[in-house]
Design a protein around this motif. Structure first.
Motif, PDB file in Angstrom:
ATOM      1  N   GLY A 117       0.817  -1.214   0.000  1.00 23.98           N
ATOM      2  CA  GLY A 117       0.000   0.000   0.000  1.00 23.98           C
ATOM      3  C   GLY A 117       0.844   1.254   0.000  1.00 23.98           C
ATOM      4  O   GLY A 117       2.059   1.233  -0.217  1.00 23.98           O
ATOM      5  N   MET A 120       1.780   5.089   5.244  1.00 24.51           N
ATOM      6  CA  MET A 120       0.814   5.051   6.342  1.00 24.51           C
ATOM      7  C   MET A 120       1.491   5.509   7.617  1.00 24.51           C
ATOM      8  O   MET A 120       2.690   5.321   7.797  1.00 24.51           O
ATOM      9  N   ASN A 124      -2.017   3.940  11.369  1.00 28.59           N
ATOM     10  CA  ASN A 124      -2.773   3.501  10.198  1.00 28.59           C
ATOM     11  C   ASN A 124      -2.454   2.069   9.845  1.00 28.59           C
ATOM     12  O   ASN A 124      -3.337   1.269   9.526  1.00 28.59           O
ATOM     13  N   ILE A 125      -1.166   1.696   9.855  1.00 25.55           N
ATOM     14  CA  ILE A 125      -0.770   0.361   9.419  1.00 25.55           C
ATOM     15  C   ILE A 125      -1.319  -0.700  10.358  1.00 25.55           C
ATOM     16  O   ILE A 125      -1.670  -1.800   9.942  1.00 25.55           O
ATOM     17  N   THR A 128      -5.432  -0.932   9.911  1.00 30.57           N
ATOM     18  CA  THR A 128      -5.917  -1.611   8.712  1.00 30.57           C
ATOM     19  C   THR A 128      -5.301  -2.992   8.552  1.00 30.57           C
ATOM     20  O   THR A 128      -5.375  -3.578   7.471  1.00 30.57           O
ATOM     21  N   ASP A 133      -4.133   1.055   2.741  1.00 30.34           N
ATOM     22  CA  ASP A 133      -3.879   2.367   3.299  1.00 30.34           C
ATOM     23  C   ASP A 133      -5.224   3.077   3.371  1.00 30.34           C
ATOM     24  O   ASP A 133      -6.231   2.590   2.867  1.00 30.34           O
ATOM     25  N   ARG A 134      -5.265   4.221   4.017  1.00 30.84           N
ATOM     26  CA  ARG A 134      -6.554   4.891   4.242  1.00 30.84           C
ATOM     27  C   ARG A 134      -7.291   5.239   2.941  1.00 30.84           C
ATOM     28  O   ARG A 134      -8.499   5.056   2.851  1.00 30.84           O
ATOM     29  N   ASN A 137      -8.911   1.959   1.507  1.00 33.43           N
ATOM     30  CA  ASN A 137      -9.798   1.207   2.395  1.00 33.43           C
ATOM     31  C   ASN A 137     -11.255   1.500   2.053  1.00 33.43           C
ATOM     32  O   ASN A 137     -11.695   2.644   2.056  1.00 33.43           O
TER      33      ASN A 137
END
Length: 670
Positions: A117, A120, A124-125, A128, A133-134, A137
């Motif tokens: 991804g 992040m 974040n990592i 998820t 990644d955001r 997602n």
């Protein structure tokens, strides 16, 4: 039996036969340990010497993935229905230190094995599970099916708690989830399981391509497969699964120094059939988490043993009663709801060696701070003893302390919990090795921070305040922003701490407290009049803090006569009025600083400490100025429209301000 019923039954079985025959290759495999496997591994994933598949280790903020090496045919054609599949695996989530933030594990079916991804953040990592990644997602283009074993609660994704199992489709926001538990075949209720207990557990995932039903079943390692699944979801995976997919596992580690290890002990999978059962006796063993103490053999006779045992028992009872009286603390019924955040006084007493002077880190108007090492997990902490004599409001105070304990930001000193004993409160923070910022600014310090380090601390504290004011679920007023409450970690990053005066209220509402508390030199004028702390009063204190860091001076420099005291804000303002504001920069820096940044900090300090609250910027605006995304305007300035009043940084190339219409606004504020 009617002809219609017979026809329906025959049609049902005919469809199953046709779907089963449509698969050109009903793939099936089983790994009872991974000693000689040829799995596709990336990130932290590896196979240990004894055959364990280790998806992650204790490296912080990293991910690991392990996939079956060959793509598997999940459809006969791109537009046809997805085939049925079944899998069983044994996993273990082993935290290095109990009680710290841990991260979860996911079984995943995806069109690619590459899940690195985009960039992040540290959280974040983990949030998820290393899958997205955001930005990606939730995208319908992901074509990802996963079953998450999640040990971190993220309310942004609707997590029900920090110990749940969920079915994910194209996103880590689960379609359905339940707390981790299982129903033994001889019971009618579910028994709870702790995913991060370090103990191996079994999970079955089954998809019926005809009925479009997904079943997920969880059980301890020694239990037979329960008849009742933990999760059951009717969902057609045909639009989600493409023709060729990869199956495997994904996990990510937490952003703390001591993290979590994710292990897979065995794995079985089959298309269009039931996965072969794992032989649990053949699975590799997990590594030991500690060393067992070897008992000493008795070398004396039975009479001597009995006498010794009696003496020990009597001494132990006396010692227990004495310590129970010494460490007695009152736990009221309403406090039971805050149990997980409450420490035992005895543990804190032991951690600090009895709150001795040797462990003292510092003291101030609100209490003393001691260094300690918790006996339960060897975690270094800072324990602040606060005298709190007001019985009325104690319950609300503790409730707010517990709420603040849920804050999570890289520039906030983590509040781990509290302890209440008689009329004394003890606040427990994560220990910061470099103590507080003021030790590097005043009294001719042995080591003075350079400009780059100071500017990084300033931006960090600003980011933390922005999180408190706007990004958390409630508005948090810190109430005591100053250099002595900014702690420095091992890398000299600034972390705002000491939330003893913090207050919380909901977004869109007004604060109710009318009690004035804080430190002289940091109190906004309107706060002293109204007694109402707001985000604007925090901004005022932050302005004084900016000048404090840039000038290396306290907000109020005491002199022999009170009327001769030097007020830092007024002194910097006089330098600006004289036309040479850079004369206020800390002399310890010499000429080793960035003039543009120094001007920005000094001007922004005056702006934030403006006597008129409406002219002060918000912390969102402050961050934009500090990051260079927006310049302070010189021309076309309107205090009413923009809410701030300083000339643009960089408007002049010498050490002085360019005077403009802004002068009158600033002059009127003093």
């Amino acid at each position: 039996m009617s002809m219609k019923l017979v026809t329906a039954i025959l049609a049902y079985f005919l469809v199953r036969i046709v779907v089963g025959a449509a698969a050109s290759d009903d793939v099936g495999f089983i790994y009872q340990g991974f000693q000689s496997s040829n799995l596709s591994l990336d990130g932290l994933a590896n196979v240990t010497d004894n055959g364990l598949l280790r998806i992650t280790n204790n490296t912080k903020s990293q991910s690991g993935h392990a996939f079956y090496p060959n793509p598997i045919n999940f459809k006969s054609t791109s537009n046809s229905s997805a085939f049925s599949f079944s899998t069983q695996f044994v996993f273990a989530i082993v935290p290095d230190v109990p009680g710290l933030i841990v991260s979860g594990l996911a079984f995943v079916i995806a069109p690619t094995r590459n899940h690195k991804g985009g960039p992040m953040s540290r959280f974040n990592i983990m949030e998820t599970l290393g899958l997205f990644d955001r930005p990606t997602n939730g995208s319908q283009n992901n074509h990802v099916f996963a079953v998450e074993l999640d040990t971190f609660q993220n309310q942004d994704y609707g997590d029900i708690n920090a110990n749940h199992v969920g079915i994910d489709i194209n996103s880590v926001r689960s379609k359905v989830s339940r707390p981790a538990s299982y129903q033994a075949n001889n019971k009618i209720s579910f028994d709870n399981l702790t995913l991060s207990s370090g103990q191996p557990m079994q999970l079955w995932v089954e998809y019926d391509g005809i009925d479009g039903r997904i079943d997920v079943t969880l059980a301890p390692i020694a239990a037979a497969k329960p008849h009742t699944p933990l999760l059951s979801l009717t969902y057609d995976l045909s639009p989600i699964l493409v023709q060729n997919m990869y199956v495997g596992f994904s996990a990510a580690t937490s952003p703390v120094e001591r993290g979590t290890s994710h292990f897979i002990l065995g794995w079985s999978f089959r298309m269009n059939g039931v996965a072969q059962a794992l032989d649990l006796s053949r699975l590799p063993e997990l590594p030991r988490s500690g060393h067992k103490k070897v008992s000493k053999l008795f070398t004396v006779g039975l009479p001597l043993i009995c006498i010794t045992f009696s003496l020990i028992l009597i001494s132990g009872v006396a010692y227990y009663l004495r310590r129970k009286w010494k460490f007695a603390e009152v736990l009221e019924e309403w406090e039971l709801a805050y149990g997980p955040h409450r420490f035992k006084y005895q543990d804190l007493y032991i951690a600090t060696n009895g709150f001795t002077e040797k462990q003292l880190l510092g003291k101030g108007g609100f209490g003393r701070v001691y260094k300690g090492v918790l006996p339960t997990n060897n975690l270094e902490v800072a324990v602040k003893k606060v005298s709190y004599h007001a019985r009325q409001g104690m319950r609300a105070f503790v409730a707010e302390i517990v709420s603040i304990g849920r804050l999570s930001h890289r520039n906030l000193a983590p509040l781990l919990g509290y302890c209440r004993r008689k009329e004394e409160l003890l606040l427990v923070y994560e220990f910061m090795s470099n103590s507080s910022l003021d030790r590097f600014l005043y009294n001719q310090p042995k080591y003075a921070l350079n400009w780059s380090q100071r500017f990084r601390v300033i931006k960090g504290v600003a980011s933390g305040l922005f999180y408190l004011h706007e990004e958390w679920e409630q508005v948090v007023i810190h109430g005591d922003v100053k250099a002595s409450n900014v702690l420095l970690d091992g890398e000299l990053n600034g972390r705002l701490g000491d939330f003893g005066l913090a207050r919380l209220y909901d977004h869109g509402t007004l604060p109710q407290s009318t009690h004035v508390a804080g430190s002289l030199g940091y109190l906004a004028p309107e706060y002293s009049r109204t007694g109402r702390a707001t985000t604007s009063t925090d901004v005022y204190a932050f302005g004084a803090f900016l000048l404090e860091v840039a000038c290396g001076r306290r907000p109020i420099e005491p002199r022999a006569e009170p009327e001769e005291n030097i007020i830092l804000i007024d002194w910097v303002f006089s330098c600006w009025k004289a036309g040479c504001i850079l004369q206020a920069v800390d002399h310890n820096l010499g000429n080793e600083y960035v003039k543009e940044e120094a001007e920005l900090v000094l001007k922004l300090g005056l702006l934030c400490s403006h006597s008129e609250p409406k002219i002060r910027p918000s912390m969102r605006q402050v961050l934009l100025y500090l990051e260079g995304s927006v310049a302070l305007p010189v021309r076309g300035f309107s205090a009413v429209d923009l809410g701030f009043a300083h000339p643009a940084v960089g408007a002049s190339t010498d050490n002085c301000f360019s005077h403009s219409v802004v002068d009158s606004v600033l002059s009127g504020s003093r």
